[in-house]
Enzyme design. Structure first.
Site, PDB file in Angstrom:
ATOM      1  N   LEU A  46       7.806  15.189  -1.145  1.00  0.00           N
ATOM      2  CA  LEU A  46       8.013  14.269  -0.025  1.00  0.00           C
ATOM      3  C   LEU A  46       8.478  12.912  -0.557  1.00  0.00           C
ATOM      4  O   LEU A  46       8.038  12.467  -1.616  1.00  0.00           O
ATOM      5  CB  LEU A  46       6.718  14.094   0.774  1.00  0.00           C
ATOM      6  N   LYS A  59      12.334   0.737 -10.067  1.00  0.00           N
ATOM      7  CA  LYS A  59      11.802  -0.630  -9.938  1.00  0.00           C
ATOM      8  C   LYS A  59      10.558  -0.793 -10.807  1.00  0.00           C
ATOM      9  O   LYS A  59      10.291  -1.875 -11.330  1.00  0.00           O
ATOM     10  CB  LYS A  59      11.489  -0.965  -8.483  1.00  0.00           C
ATOM     11  N   ALA A 191      25.268  -0.145  -9.370  1.00  0.00           N
ATOM     12  CA  ALA A 191      23.830  -0.493  -9.363  1.00  0.00           C
ATOM     13  C   ALA A 191      23.057   0.335 -10.394  1.00  0.00           C
ATOM     14  O   ALA A 191      22.244  -0.217 -11.156  1.00  0.00           O
ATOM     15  CB  ALA A 191      23.266  -0.272  -7.968  1.00  0.00           C
ATOM     16  N   ASP A 321      22.447   9.291   3.170  1.00  0.00           N
ATOM     17  CA  ASP A 321      23.507   9.557   2.191  1.00  0.00           C
ATOM     18  C   ASP A 321      24.401  10.725   2.602  1.00  0.00           C
ATOM     19  O   ASP A 321      25.609  10.695   2.381  1.00  0.00           O
ATOM     20  CB  ASP A 321      22.906   9.874   0.805  1.00  0.00           C
ATOM     21  N   ALA A 329      18.779   3.335   0.809  1.00  0.00           N
ATOM     22  CA  ALA A 329      17.583   3.806   1.513  1.00  0.00           C
ATOM     23  C   ALA A 329      17.388   3.079   2.848  1.00  0.00           C
ATOM     24  O   ALA A 329      17.116   3.722   3.867  1.00  0.00           O
ATOM     25  CB  ALA A 329      16.362   3.595   0.616  1.00  0.00           C
ATOM     26  N   HIS A 454       8.142 -26.482   0.289  1.00  0.00           N
ATOM     27  CA  HIS A 454       8.431 -27.044  -1.035  1.00  0.00           C
ATOM     28  C   HIS A 454       7.187 -26.955  -1.910  1.00  0.00           C
ATOM     29  O   HIS A 454       6.092 -27.262  -1.440  1.00  0.00           O
ATOM     30  CB  HIS A 454       8.835 -28.517  -0.910  1.00  0.00           C
TER      31      HIS A 454
END
Ligand code: NAD
Length: 475
Positions: A46, A59, A191, A321, A329, A454
């Site tokens: 899955l 990643k 990529a 895809d 994704a 900031h």
């Protein structure tokens, strides 16, 4: 909403989704939320490529690669490390644990959201029928009012660069390496090529990149490509753009790669391993598409769909895809949601393909949305371009991460953000601000007027917006 299929005996569903990647599993969950009885057929694990052998584990590896860089610079922070040794093995194992955790998460979500998981290989088998070769053996046919194909893509394999898994890898193989090769040629600087170059360089490989087009990350803005090429070369990664690979021959001493450089000079180089990262092709074979009469695109052989992801065959849909477009994704998930909401009669709008963010998680990170400067000019817009370097941002300087810039292309007439391009720290997170801005049709004035805290990197979003109007504060 059409009526639910009566007497659900677990062989009959309102919707069967084939494929459980980020397109398929998200569509299945959304459809269940909309009241449909849903099954999702998955031949493998899955979560599809993204969770198991794509976005997520890469990643994890890129996080490890960044840590290598940070540890090397630890002395500046008063941390003594002595001689640093790197070992890809534990990083690779960690990336597998991360992938496993995410795949289990989908299993949990399916149970929670009442999506039936059918384990096996599914294909169309006549009107409203999906035949599944069950993982446990045997075949079963299921009935569905609607069938959604979300079967994804796989690495492209060129005849002159035959992926064998041992000497010549695809990204699937690169992810499972426990040691970094001494020398590595990466073919393709998209990529995938850029991300793996980052990882293997960090873990000690001598990396050479061969890219056919005239720049790395060729779909990005030219300034972005130029910056990345310089940054990679500075790290010691060799890059040949405009290169033509002629052959790659595995032998006992490694792989001998023959290529012509930009100037037409032939090079013959032997390296330990080669990674082929030359794009992906759709998984459309053996899905029963021919027999069902589902039309494919002439270019690329993707499943042809309309704005609601409908194929030419009634009640058969395709997303992600396998349906072409950007192979990303998040785009697949959005298509899945648009598709099932339309089936349920609750459609909002089709996917906005002009606002799909692109992210490459190498270091420095790269992210963009909308048009490049070149595309905006070619489309005839009267534009103003703003640039802002990270050197002008206090948080980036404090972090010691000032490699890169932001660039925004503004349409002078309406002050619309036509395109945003970021190279540098947390670029892939910051781009979401421009995606949201564009979604809400914010002007560059509004991007700046919204107060940014900031000191944060996000202040640079405001600064680059000001820069498109010629009035940045900090440069
Ligand atoms: P890609 O199409 O983005 O890049 C492939 C590169 O290989 C291109 O630059 C192309 O010019 C080059 N190339 C093709 N043939 C070549 C040859 N013979 N010699 C030298 N160079 C050649 O594909 P990819 O990087 O393999 O990624 C596949 C898909 O997956 C892409 O659509 C990508 O967007 C997606 N992806 C996205 C991410 C991300 O968002 N971070 C990560 C990985 C993959």
């Amino acid at each position: 909403m059409e009526p639910r299929v009566a007497g659900n005996d677990k062989k009959t569903f309102d919707l069967i989704v084939v494929g459980s990647g980020p397109g398929g599993y998200v569509a299945a969950i959304r459809a269940s939320q909309l009241g449909m009885s849903v099954a999702c057929v998955e031949a493998d694990r899955l979560g599809g490529v993204c969770l198991n052998i794509g976005c997520i584990p890469t990643k994890a590896l890129l996080t490890s690669a960044l840590m290598v860089k940070e540890v090397r610079e630890a002395g500046k922070h008063g941390i003594s490390t002595g001689q640093i040794a790197v070992d890809l093995g534990p990083a690779q194992e960690r990336s597998r644990a991360v992938a496993d955790q995410m795949a289990k998460g989908v299993e949990f979500l399916f149970k929670k959201k009442k999506v039936t998981h059918i384990e096996g290989f599914g294909r169309l088998a006549g009107k409203g029928k999906v035949e599944v070769e069950l993982r446990g053996g045997g075949k079963e046919t299921y009935d569905a009012r609607h069938i959604l194909l979300a079967t994804g893509s796989r690495p492209r394999n060129f005849p002159f660069l035959q992926i064998d898994g041992e000497h010549i890898w695809s990204s699937d193989h690169a992810l499972f390496q426990k040691t970094a090769p001494k020398t590595l040629i990466i073919v393709g600087a998209g990529a995938i090529g850029m991300e793996f170059a980052d990882v293997f360089d960090a873990y000690g490989s001598e990396v050479t990149m061969l890219e056919a087009l005239d720049r790395v990350l060729p779909l990005e803005d030219k300034d972005v490509s130029a910056h990345l090429e310089k940054a990679y070369k500075k790290r010691g990664i060799a890059i040949h753009t405009g290169a033509r690979v002629e052959k790659a021959e595995p032998g006992t001493g490694g792989v001998t790669v023959t290529f012509k450089d930009k100037a037409g000079k032939q090079h013959v180089v032997t390296v330990e391993k080669v990674l082929s990262a030359v794009g992906r092709v759709p998984n459309t074979g053996d899905l029963g598409l021919d027999k069902a009469g589902v039309a494919l695109t002439e270019k690329g052989g993707f499943i042809k769909v309309d704005e609601w992801m409908r194929t030419n065959v009634e009640r058969v849909y395709a997303i992600g895809d396998c349906a072409g477009g950007a192979l990303l994704a998040h785009k697949a998930s959005h298509e899945g949601i648009a598709c099932v909401e339309h089936i349920a009669g609750q459609a909002h709008a089709p996917v906005d393909y002009g606002n799909v963010p692109n992210c490459t998680y190498c270091h420095p990170e790269v992210a963009s949305v909308g048009m490049t400067e070149e595309q905006a000019r070619a489309a005839g817009y009267d534009i103003e371009v703003g640039r802002f370097p990270w050197l002008g941002n206090g948080r980036a300087v404090a972090m010691g991460d000032v490699d890169g810039f932001l660039k925004v292309v503004r349409d002078k007439k309406y002050s619309e953000v036509l395109g945003a391009h970021i190279v540098g720290p947390h670029a892939t997170e910051l781009i979401a601000e421009f995606v949201l801005g564009r979604h809400l049709e914010a002007t560059t004035e509004e991007m700046e007027k919204a107060m940014h805290p900031h000191p944060t990197l996000s202040e640079a979003v405001a600064e680059v917006s000001l820069a498109t109007m010629g009035r940045p504060i900090h440069i």
